[in-house]
Design a protein around this motif. Structure first.
Motif, mmCIF file in Angstrom:
data_model
loop_
_atom_site.group_PDB
_atom_site.id
_atom_site.type_symbol
_atom_site.label_atom_id
_atom_site.label_comp_id
_atom_site.label_asym_id
_atom_site.label_seq_id
_atom_site.Cartn_x
_atom_site.Cartn_y
_atom_site.Cartn_z
ATOM 1 N N LYS A 71 0.837 -1.199 0.000
ATOM 2 C CA LYS A 71 0.000 0.000 0.000
ATOM 3 C C LYS A 71 0.871 1.247 0.000
ATOM 4 C CE LYS A 71 -4.016 -2.021 2.306
ATOM 5 N NZ LYS A 71 -4.987 -1.874 3.408
ATOM 6 N N ARG A 72 0.265 2.309 -0.502
ATOM 7 C CA ARG A 72 0.948 3.602 -0.488
ATOM 8 C C ARG A 72 0.665 4.319 0.828
ATOM 9 N NH1 ARG A 72 2.841 4.841 -5.669
ATOM 10 N NH2 ARG A 72 1.880 3.631 -7.341
ATOM 11 N N GLY A 93 -3.415 9.989 -4.298
ATOM 12 C CA GLY A 93 -2.516 10.593 -3.318
ATOM 13 C C GLY A 93 -1.813 11.838 -3.778
ATOM 14 N N TYR A 109 -0.545 7.231 1.533
ATOM 15 C CA TYR A 109 -1.826 7.906 1.686
ATOM 16 C C TYR A 109 -2.945 6.927 2.030
ATOM 17 C CZ TYR A 109 -3.705 6.424 -2.878
ATOM 18 O OH TYR A 109 -4.199 5.696 -3.930
ATOM 19 N N GLN A 110 -2.780 5.646 1.677
ATOM 20 C CA GLN A 110 -3.806 4.645 1.966
ATOM 21 C C GLN A 110 -3.821 4.221 3.423
ATOM 22 O OE1 GLN A 110 -2.419 1.921 -1.167
ATOM 23 N NE2 GLN A 110 -4.411 2.210 -2.187
ATOM 24 N N GLU A 119 2.636 -1.639 5.912
ATOM 25 C CA GLU A 119 1.470 -1.227 6.700
ATOM 26 C C GLU A 119 1.680 -1.463 8.186
ATOM 27 O OE1 GLU A 119 -3.403 -1.689 6.632
ATOM 28 O OE2 GLU A 119 -2.139 -3.033 5.451
#
Length: 399
Positions: free
Chosen positions: A10-11, A26, A13-14, A308
């Motif tokens: 995941k990035r 994002g 911003y997520q 994450e």
């Protein structure tokens, strides 16, 4: 092929833990109240569009009468240009990182360790008022002493002039205020665009207000009869008159803040009424700092891939509960230690009875197992504190 059970990366911003809302994968970051941006665009663009329609109607009337209408074409062009600039500055203010400071994933180590060459013990499972990260730290800014606060949510000491926005749930560099009209915090990286937005709004209002009066004044039947017939111009005059007081007042106020190098947050707290402003560099240099100097890059790459697990939600940690390996209580210091620091020892330490200490507890490397043994703490409020300290010291030496 991705292995079964393996999570897709995941990035940032997520998994971002602030209250911000992201768009365009994002690339654009807004505040949680981004919907208010639509209202602001309507309040700016609606009257401007109505004015442009009125000008077009005036041009058609003039051309039908065989007169020169170049003058009104210039008015139309200026009005359209001011409107586009105003909305552009609004979007630039609202859609960019205002200067968000990245959060820590764990509290910083305390810089205040008790260096004592006496027997000591770790305090376990309770609050010790003087064994915590201090709420403030003192730093030097341009030769002036400035206190910076510890943020319980972001678990960091804020940079000078930074503050935590309760709406966006982020610490922001050079925090000015959270503006509900743009739906975003105003800080280090978007203050310039915010000022351009309110100043352009003021100019646009004055422009529409002035030429709405021209529309009425050019009617040969008189002002009152013209106002009765030209309802659109009447509405624009009243609307702009009210709006000028608001955006015009903001423009003048923020120009004063820029010239004195203050933020709205600082000004409302009267920080520099009785002491010198350490950030004031003179009017010229203050203006250069806001309008000409390079805007610093964002401290966050919201499109970067992250693990994450390292960005999981971390509950707000109060300074009362922060513990580090350096936090120790030296029992032999007794009341002298607590009195010298203006802090009393926890009540449970003042009423300990250690007669059953060795029989009821086991220790390994200084850690006591309370799960499998009864508590060694027996409260005797009548016993004098000095006797407890002496008894505990003797017990520690025996061990």
């Amino acid at each position: 092929m991705m292995a079964e059970g393996e999570q897709k990366p995941k990035r940032l911003y997520q998994v971002w833990r602030g209250s911000n809302r992201f768009f365009c994968a994002g690339r654009l970051i807004f505040g949680p109240d981004v919907s208010s941006l639509i209202l602001t665009i309507v309040l700016v663009g609606g009257p401007a569009l109505a004015f442009c329609i009125k000008v077009l109607h005036t041009i058609n009337v003039i051309e039908k009468n065989g007169k020169d209408s170049h003058y009104w074409y210039i008015v139309l062009l200026v009005a359209a240009l001011l409107t586009c600039l105003d909305i552009l500055f609004l979007l630039l203010t609202s859609s960019r990182d205002p200067g968000i400071i990245p959060r820590n994933t764990k509290p910083p180590e305390s810089e205040e360790a008790f260096d004592m060459n006496t027997p000591s013990m770790e305090w376990i499972n309770d609050k010790t008022p003087h064994l915590r990260l201090p709420k403030t730290k003192e730093v030097i800014v341009n030769g002036h002493s400035v206190n910076v606060k510890y943020c319980d949510t972001c678990m960091l000491y804020r940079a000078p002039r930074a503050s935590h926005c309760s709406i966006c749930n982020n610490c922001v560099q050079k925090f000015d205020h959270h503006c509900p009209w743009v739906g975003q915090c105003i800080g280090l990286r978007n203050y310039r665009y915010f000022y351009m937005f309110i100043s352009t709004s003021t100019i646009l209002c004055l422009f529409v207000f002035g030429f709405s009066w021209v529309h009425i004044a050019q009617n040969k039947e008189g002002v009152l009869k013209a106002m009765q017939k030209d309802i659109l111009s009447d509405i624009l005059i009243v609307y702009c008159f009210i709006t000028i007081w608001f955006v015009g007042g903001l423009t003048v106020f923020h120009f004063y803040l820029i010239c004195t190098n203050q933020t709205t947050y600082e000004n409302f707290r009267y920080r520099y009424d009785k002491k010198e402003n350490p950030y004031h560099k003179g009017i010229r240099r203050n203006l250069v700092e806001v309008f000409i100097s390079k805007i610093p890059p964002s401290l966050n790459n919201f499109r970067a891939f992250v693990c994450e697990d390292e960005n999981m939600v971390i509950e707000a940690t109060g300074t009362d509960h922060v513990r580090t390996s350096k936090e120790k209580i030296d029992i032999e210091m007794g009341n002298k230690f607590s009195e010298s620091n203006g802090i009393s020892l926890p009540e449970i330490l003042q009423n300990l009875h250690y007669d059953e200490w060795e029989g009821n507890s086991k220790s390994k490397e200084g850690i006591i197992d309370f799960d499998t043994h009864p508590s060694p703490f027996v409260f005797e409020p009548e016993k004098r504190y000095e006797e407890i300290i002496a008894h505990e010291t003797e017990t520690v030496h025996q061990v």
